[in-house]
Design a protein around this motif. Sequence first.
Motif: not given
Length: 401
Positions: A42-45, A47-50, A137-143, A163-167
Motif C-alpha cells: 500500500l502506497h500513499a496517494q 502527503d499526511q498532513p497535506p 506537512a508530510g510529517g507522518d508520510f509522503r506521497r 484511508i488517510s493515505s487517500g485510497l
Amino acid sequence: MARRLMLSVAQAQRRILALGHPLGSETLEVARAAGRYLAAPLHAQRDQPPADNSAMDGFAIRFADLPGPWTVIGESRAGHPFEGQVAPGQATKISTGAILPDGADTVLVREDAGMDDDRLSLSGDGPAEIGRHIRRAGGDFRRGDQLLAAGQLLGPGALALAISSGLGTVDVGRRPSVTILSTGNELAAPGSLAAANQIYDSNGPMLSAMMMGLCGDVQHLSGVEDDEASVRAAIRSADNADILVTIGGASVGDHDHVKPALVAEDAALDFWKIAMKPGKPLLAGTRGRQVVIGLPGNPGSAFVTATLFLLPLLRHLAGASDPLPTVGYAHLRTALPAGGSRTEFLRAQLDNGSIAVLGAQSSGLLHTLAAADALIQRPEHAPPVEAGTIIPYIALYKGNA
C-alpha cells in the motif's frame, strides 16, 4: 536409531501450510476491508498532513514577534483555513488541525494567551522555540511512501492509515470457504433433549466462532453417522470448500471412519500424528485442490490444534505474510514440573503481565477451556521452571474482547 513416527509441531505447521496456496485477490472499498490481508503493498496517494497545521487550540503567530502584543486579524478553523497572510504584529485564532496561515510560524496555546477585544497578549511562558505546536506537512508520510506491506493485516490502525493515505479501494486476499464435518452417533444438536449416551455438538460452533472473520463461508455438517458410507457422502458434499475440517473419528479405533473414508474419496494424506499433547491424532492432506485437516474430538484438543494448525492455514490461504500464532512473554506465577515425552500445550490465564497454568488440563474439560486465554508451550522433556521466570505464551481467541 529408531525412525520417528510423529512430526514435531513446527514440522506439522510447515507441512500444513505447504498443502495450500493463497487464493488470489479481490478489490474492496477500503472501509469494508477490515480484517483482510493486503494482496499488494500500500502506497500513499498524498502527503499526511497535506499542509502545516496546528497541534493545539490557540493563536498562529510569528515567533519573532514574541512577547507580543498582537492584533488578531481572523481565524483558521479545521476545514476553513484563513485566506490572508499574517504580517508582523498580527495573529489569527487557530484550532487543532487547522492549516497554519501564511506568514505564521508558531502556535501560542490558548492557556498562555490573554484577549482584550482583538488584542492578544502573552499571559504565560509562551512557546519556547520557533515552530512549536505545529504538525509539518508530510510529517507522518509522503506521497509515494510504502505504508503497508503485502500480507499485512488491515486491523483498525492499519485501516485508518490506508484511508488517510487517500485510497478508496484496496486489493486484499480472498478468504477461504470451509466445511466442518462433525462425526459421531453420540452427537446431539444444541438445545435438544440429549440422552445419557449423547453429548452436545459444541465443537462445530466453537470452531466456527474461532474462524470468524477469516473465512468467506462456513458450512457445518453435524451428526454424521459413524459408518464409512455416511462419512464418504458428507465428504463429497463438501467438494466446493477450500478447506474440509473433520472433527473426531481420525484415530484407529473400530468406529473411526474418517481416515479410510478420505482415502476412498481420493484424498492424499500427508500425515496423521503429531508429537504433542493434547492433539496427537491430527490428520492433514489434500483432496484435489481442497486442504483437509482432521482434528481430534475432545474439545480441548480440537481448540488447541485449531489454534496451532487450522487458523494459520486460513490466514495463509487468505494471504497473510506471517500466519503462525503470535508469541508473547509473561512472568510465570507458579512453578512448573519437568515436562513429558511430547510437546505440551498447557491452558493458562494471563493476569497483569504474569501467567499461571490452570489446574485441570484434561482435554475434555470445558470449564478449563472457557477460562483459558493463553497456551504455554513446553518442549519435549522440558526441565522444571521456577516461578518468576519469563516464559513465552500464545494468546487464545477471545472473540471481540
